[in-house]
Design a protein around this motif. Structure first.
Motif, PDB file in Angstrom:
ATOM      1  N   MET A  42       0.831  -1.205   0.000  1.00 57.07           N
ATOM      2  CA  MET A  42       0.000   0.000   0.000  1.00 57.07           C
ATOM      3  C   MET A  42       0.866   1.256   0.000  1.00 57.07           C
ATOM      4  N   LEU A  43       1.907   1.271   0.829  1.00 53.86           N
ATOM      5  CA  LEU A  43       2.814   2.425   0.882  1.00 53.86           C
ATOM      6  C   LEU A  43       3.547   2.603  -0.440  1.00 53.86           C
ATOM      7  N   ASN A  44       3.904   1.498  -1.062  1.00 52.33           N
ATOM      8  CA  ASN A  44       4.659   1.554  -2.311  1.00 52.33           C
ATOM      9  C   ASN A  44       3.818   2.088  -3.467  1.00 52.33           C
ATOM     10  N   ARG A  45       2.487   1.962  -3.354  1.00 48.32           N
ATOM     11  CA  ARG A  45       1.607   2.463  -4.424  1.00 48.32           C
ATOM     12  C   ARG A  45       1.408   3.972  -4.346  1.00 48.32           C
ATOM     13  N   THR A  46       1.837   4.574  -3.264  1.00 49.63           N
ATOM     14  CA  THR A  46       1.733   6.024  -3.127  1.00 49.63           C
ATOM     15  C   THR A  46       3.000   6.679  -3.671  1.00 49.63           C
ATOM     16  N   GLU A  47       3.053   8.010  -3.580  1.00 50.32           N
ATOM     17  CA  GLU A  47       4.237   8.754  -4.025  1.00 50.32           C
ATOM     18  C   GLU A  47       5.263   8.890  -2.907  1.00 50.32           C
ATOM     19  N   HIS A  48       5.050   8.154  -1.807  1.00 52.95           N
ATOM     20  CA  HIS A  48       5.922   8.280  -0.640  1.00 52.95           C
ATOM     21  C   HIS A  48       6.732   7.014  -0.400  1.00 52.95           C
ATOM     22  N   ARG A  49       7.293   6.465  -1.461  1.00 56.43           N
ATOM     23  CA  ARG A  49       8.114   5.263  -1.299  1.00 56.43           C
ATOM     24  C   ARG A  49       9.440   5.635  -0.625  1.00 56.43           C
ATOM     25  N   PRO A  50       9.865   4.870   0.371  1.00 58.70           N
ATOM     26  CA  PRO A  50      11.147   5.175   1.041  1.00 58.70           C
ATOM     27  C   PRO A  50      12.323   4.889   0.114  1.00 58.70           C
ATOM     28  N   ASN A  51      13.379   5.690   0.245  1.00 61.90           N
ATOM     29  CA  ASN A  51      14.592   5.440  -0.535  1.00 61.90           C
ATOM     30  C   ASN A  51      15.724   4.854   0.309  1.00 61.90           C
ATOM     31  N   ARG A  52      15.497   4.696   1.607  1.00 63.85           N
ATOM     32  CA  ARG A  52      16.419   3.975   2.474  1.00 63.85           C
ATOM     33  C   ARG A  52      15.586   3.157   3.465  1.00 63.85           C
ATOM     34  N   VAL A  53      15.842   1.863   3.521  1.00 68.02           N
ATOM     35  CA  VAL A  53      15.107   0.973   4.427  1.00 68.02           C
ATOM     36  C   VAL A  53      16.117   0.222   5.283  1.00 68.02           C
ATOM     37  N   PHE A  54      15.890   0.230   6.593  1.00 62.91           N
ATOM     38  CA  PHE A  54      16.785  -0.450   7.520  1.00 62.91           C
ATOM     39  C   PHE A  54      15.981  -1.423   8.389  1.00 62.91           C
ATOM     40  N   PHE A  55      16.538  -2.607   8.571  1.00 63.93           N
ATOM     41  CA  PHE A  55      15.975  -3.580   9.506  1.00 63.93           C
ATOM     42  C   PHE A  55      16.899  -3.659  10.718  1.00 63.93           C
ATOM     43  N   LEU A  56      16.358  -3.386  11.891  1.00 61.73           N
ATOM     44  CA  LEU A  56      17.131  -3.404  13.125  1.00 61.73           C
ATOM     45  C   LEU A  56      16.910  -4.746  13.816  1.00 61.73           C
ATOM     46  N   ASN A  57      17.940  -5.562  13.835  1.00 63.34           N
ATOM     47  CA  ASN A  57      17.842  -6.903  14.419  1.00 63.34           C
ATOM     48  C   ASN A  57      18.317  -6.909  15.870  1.00 63.34           C
ATOM     49  N   VAL A  58      17.488  -7.484  16.742  1.00 64.20           N
ATOM     50  CA  VAL A  58      17.835  -7.631  18.157  1.00 64.20           C
ATOM     51  C   VAL A  58      17.325  -8.993  18.620  1.00 64.20           C
ATOM     52  N   PRO A  59      18.139  -9.801  19.325  1.00 65.58           N
ATOM     53  CA  PRO A  59      17.663 -11.099  19.820  1.00 65.58           C
ATOM     54  C   PRO A  59      16.584 -10.931  20.881  1.00 65.58           C
ATOM     55  N   LEU A  60      15.765 -11.972  21.038  1.00 63.51           N
ATOM     56  CA  LEU A  60      14.615 -11.907  21.951  1.00 63.51           C
ATOM     57  C   LEU A  60      15.033 -11.603  23.388  1.00 63.51           C
ATOM     58  N   ASP A  61      16.117 -12.201  23.871  1.00 63.37           N
ATOM     59  CA  ASP A  61      16.556 -11.969  25.257  1.00 63.37           C
ATOM     60  C   ASP A  61      16.818 -10.485  25.503  1.00 63.37           C
ATOM     61  N   SER A  62      17.453  -9.843  24.544  1.00 65.62           N
ATOM     62  CA  SER A  62      17.759  -8.414  24.699  1.00 65.62           C
ATOM     63  C   SER A  62      16.488  -7.577  24.634  1.00 65.62           C
ATOM     64  N   ILE A  63      15.551  -7.989  23.761  1.00 63.82           N
ATOM     65  CA  ILE A  63      14.281  -7.263  23.664  1.00 63.82           C
ATOM     66  C   ILE A  63      13.540  -7.309  24.993  1.00 63.82           C
ATOM     67  N   ILE A  64      13.471  -8.498  25.586  1.00 62.86           N
ATOM     68  CA  ILE A  64      12.777  -8.652  26.875  1.00 62.86           C
ATOM     69  C   ILE A  64      13.449  -7.796  27.943  1.00 62.86           C
ATOM     70  N   GLU A  65      14.775  -7.792  27.954  1.00 61.83           N
ATOM     71  CA  GLU A  65      15.505  -6.991  28.941  1.00 61.83           C
ATOM     72  C   GLU A  65      15.230  -5.503  28.739  1.00 61.83           C
ATOM     73  N   ARG A  66      15.182  -5.070  27.484  1.00 62.75           N
ATOM     74  CA  ARG A  66      14.968  -3.651  27.195  1.00 62.75           C
ATOM     75  C   ARG A  66      13.549  -3.201  27.538  1.00 62.75           C
ATOM     76  N   VAL A  67      12.555  -4.029  27.201  1.00 64.75           N
ATOM     77  CA  VAL A  67      11.160  -3.576  27.262  1.00 64.75           C
ATOM     78  C   VAL A  67      10.519  -3.829  28.625  1.00 64.75           C
ATOM     79  N   THR A  68      10.726  -5.017  29.183  1.00 64.03           N
ATOM     80  CA  THR A  68       9.998  -5.362  30.418  1.00 64.03           C
ATOM     81  C   THR A  68      10.470  -4.564  31.623  1.00 64.03           C
ATOM     82  N   LEU A  69      11.645  -3.944  31.543  1.00 63.59           N
ATOM     83  CA  LEU A  69      12.155  -3.143  32.661  1.00 63.59           C
ATOM     84  C   LEU A  69      11.858  -1.655  32.501  1.00 63.59           C
ATOM     85  N   ARG A  70      11.059  -1.304  31.479  1.00 64.40           N
ATOM     86  CA  ARG A  70      10.683   0.103  31.303  1.00 64.40           C
ATOM     87  C   ARG A  70       9.595   0.488  32.311  1.00 64.40           C
ATOM     88  N   ARG A  71       9.708   1.690  32.845  1.00 68.34           N
ATOM     89  CA  ARG A  71       8.737   2.193  33.805  1.00 68.34           C
ATOM     90  C   ARG A  71       8.458   3.681  33.515  1.00 68.34           C
TER      91      ARG A  71
END
Length: 456
Positions: free
Chosen positions: A341-370
């Motif tokens: 849907m985004l690609n059919r518009t005039e707003h197609r991104p010209n740089r795309v990044f995938f940020l990879n993080v393992p599940l253990d690190s995600i849990i540590e980062r998110v569950t300890l947020r307050r």
């Protein structure tokens, strides 16, 4: 255009078309060729240049001292890139007619060239430049003289194919090849030392001629490693002066740092930070037409339909600050349908990044947020703990940050990630499980430098 009416509202499709089709680089290359060749008929020359369509063919110089492996690297690059290998021997050979020379010149224009050990002197380098032979990438191999002398003593050559072998590092398994290998002339220790001395005298005068296109590679490592470093470099396009409006898309699971990286990019490059979830909340808060449509979904904790999200998103990306400064988008798309849907518009991104993080690190980062319900300040029990016990006692956790919820959201992203990566073929994947400023440096490099050329 009248400068007094600036800023001009440039249609988004214009710079998008220019970047996708390399218009700026095409005009720059054509101007360079005009100034080099000074044709009597510039229009006909430009037409012929465009028909030839060889601006992006390999134009590579591989330099290095004797026994550094430059011929092997040049030959491997030649085979991988389907280009022409030019050595001093075949350049000065006189066994071909003027007709075959003309055919060879045309062939090299169509497929590019790789110069093996050329130029040898500064005078040769200047002579090559005056002929309009301008390399796009220059690779310089290096190793200690002791290693090079020892390596040169074991060199052997196949007289039929020209392939180079070594008695220790690269001995052919086939007995018929072994039997016909010959010891090349001029590889004794004294002769090699003399050649190294001459090389060191000349190379320091050659390198200043190629300041922005030079890549040094340590040759005292396995040849395959040297080759892949060289291949990675020659597939990288150099930065140009082409106008560029970044349209950055950050994809990644919850807790991968998308919001932080988007904020850093927006701060440094004046990009508009577009968080899709925040846009929907603002639409509801403003009681806009779209907000009235979205609010029932928020109240029932249901996903907002994609077509509604797209209208809100396009409305924001159509504003002048996004068109003029560029944007960094995160939180959308989350699956293949949304990406299409985004690609059919005039707003197609010209740089795309995938940020990879393992599940253990995600849990540590998110569950300890307050969050502090009084001040609204956000804390992290490990990375940014509250300053006093009083504040810590009143901190609250967002229900979405509970471990089970985090695992469900991460699993949902993982199921859609493979399809998104296949859809965005030019995307860059980063390891986001490191210091956020190190991640930012990688993102920055991927934005300011052209995308690498992918060779099958």
């Amino acid at each position: 255009m009248d400068a007094t009416t600036a800023p001009h509202r440039i249609p988004p499709e214009m710079p998008q078309y220019g970047e996708a089709n390399h218009i700026f680089e095409m005009m720059q290359n054509m101007l360079e060729q005009l100034l080099i060749h000074l044709p009597e008929e510039p229009i006909l020359f430009m037409i012929d240049h465009l028909k030839r369509n060889n601006d992006n063919v390999p134009k590579i110089v591989v330099l290095g001292p004797p026994a550094a492996g430059k011929t092997t690297i040049a030959m491997w690059l030649c085979k991988h890139l389907n280009s022409n290998l030019l050595t001093m021997e075949n350049l000065i050979a006189r066994e071909f007619s003027s007709l075959s020379a003309g055919a060879r010149e045309h062939y090299q224009k169509m497929r590019g060239w790789i110069l093996d050990g050329i130029p040898e002197t500064r005078e040769q380098a200047l002579a090559i430049q005056t002929l309009g032979i301008i390399p796009r990438h220059v690779i310089v191999l290096s190793a200690s003289d002791t290693v090079l002398i020892e390596r040169n003593l074991g060199k052997r050559i196949d007289p039929q194919t020209g392939e180079i072998y070594h008695t220790t590092f690269d001995w052919p398994p086939e007995s018929d090849i072994q039997n016909r290998l010959m010891v090349p002339a001029g590889i004794s220790e004294l002769e090699t030392a003399q050649k190294l001395l001459e090389y060191h005298r000349n190379i320091v005068r050659i390198l200043p001629l190629y300041p922005k296109i030079l890549k040094g590679i340590n040759a005292d490592q396995p040849c395959v490693d040297v080759f892949y470093q060289a291949l990675t470099y020659v597939q990288t396009n150099h930065r140009s002066n082409a106008p560029f409006t970044p349209k950055v898309l950050l994809c990644g699971p919850v807790g991968s740092g998308k919001s932080l990286q988007a904020a850093l990019l927006a701060q440094k490059y004046s990009l508009v930070n577009v968080c899709c979830g925040q846009l929907l909340k603002e639409a509801v808060a403003d009681q806009s037409t779209y907000g009235e449509v979205i609010q029932p979904f928020f109240e029932k904790e249901l996903a907002v339909p994609d077509h509604v999200v797209m209208k809100v998103l396009c409305q924001r990306l159509n504003q002048l600050d996004c068109i003029r400064n560029g944007w960094v988008l995160h939180g959308f798309p989350r699956d293949l349908d949304q990406a299409r849907m985004l690609n059919r518009t005039e707003h197609r991104p010209n740089r795309v990044f995938f940020l990879n993080v393992p599940l253990d690190s995600i849990i540590e980062r998110v569950t300890l947020r307050r969050t502090d319900p009084i001040t609204g300040e956000r804390y992290h029990l490990m990375y940014k703990p509250p300053p006093t016990m009083e504040i810590q006692a009143r901190l609250l956790q967002n229900p979405k940050d509970a471990e089970e919820q985090v695992k469900l959201r991460t699993d949902l992203f993982s199921r859609n990630c493979a399809e998104l990566e296949r859809f965005y073929t030019q995307a860059i994947t980063l390891n986001a499980d490191q210091d956020p400023y190190s991640v930012f440096e990688y993102l920055e490099s991927g934005i300011i430098n052209p995308l690498p050329t992918k060779v099958p």
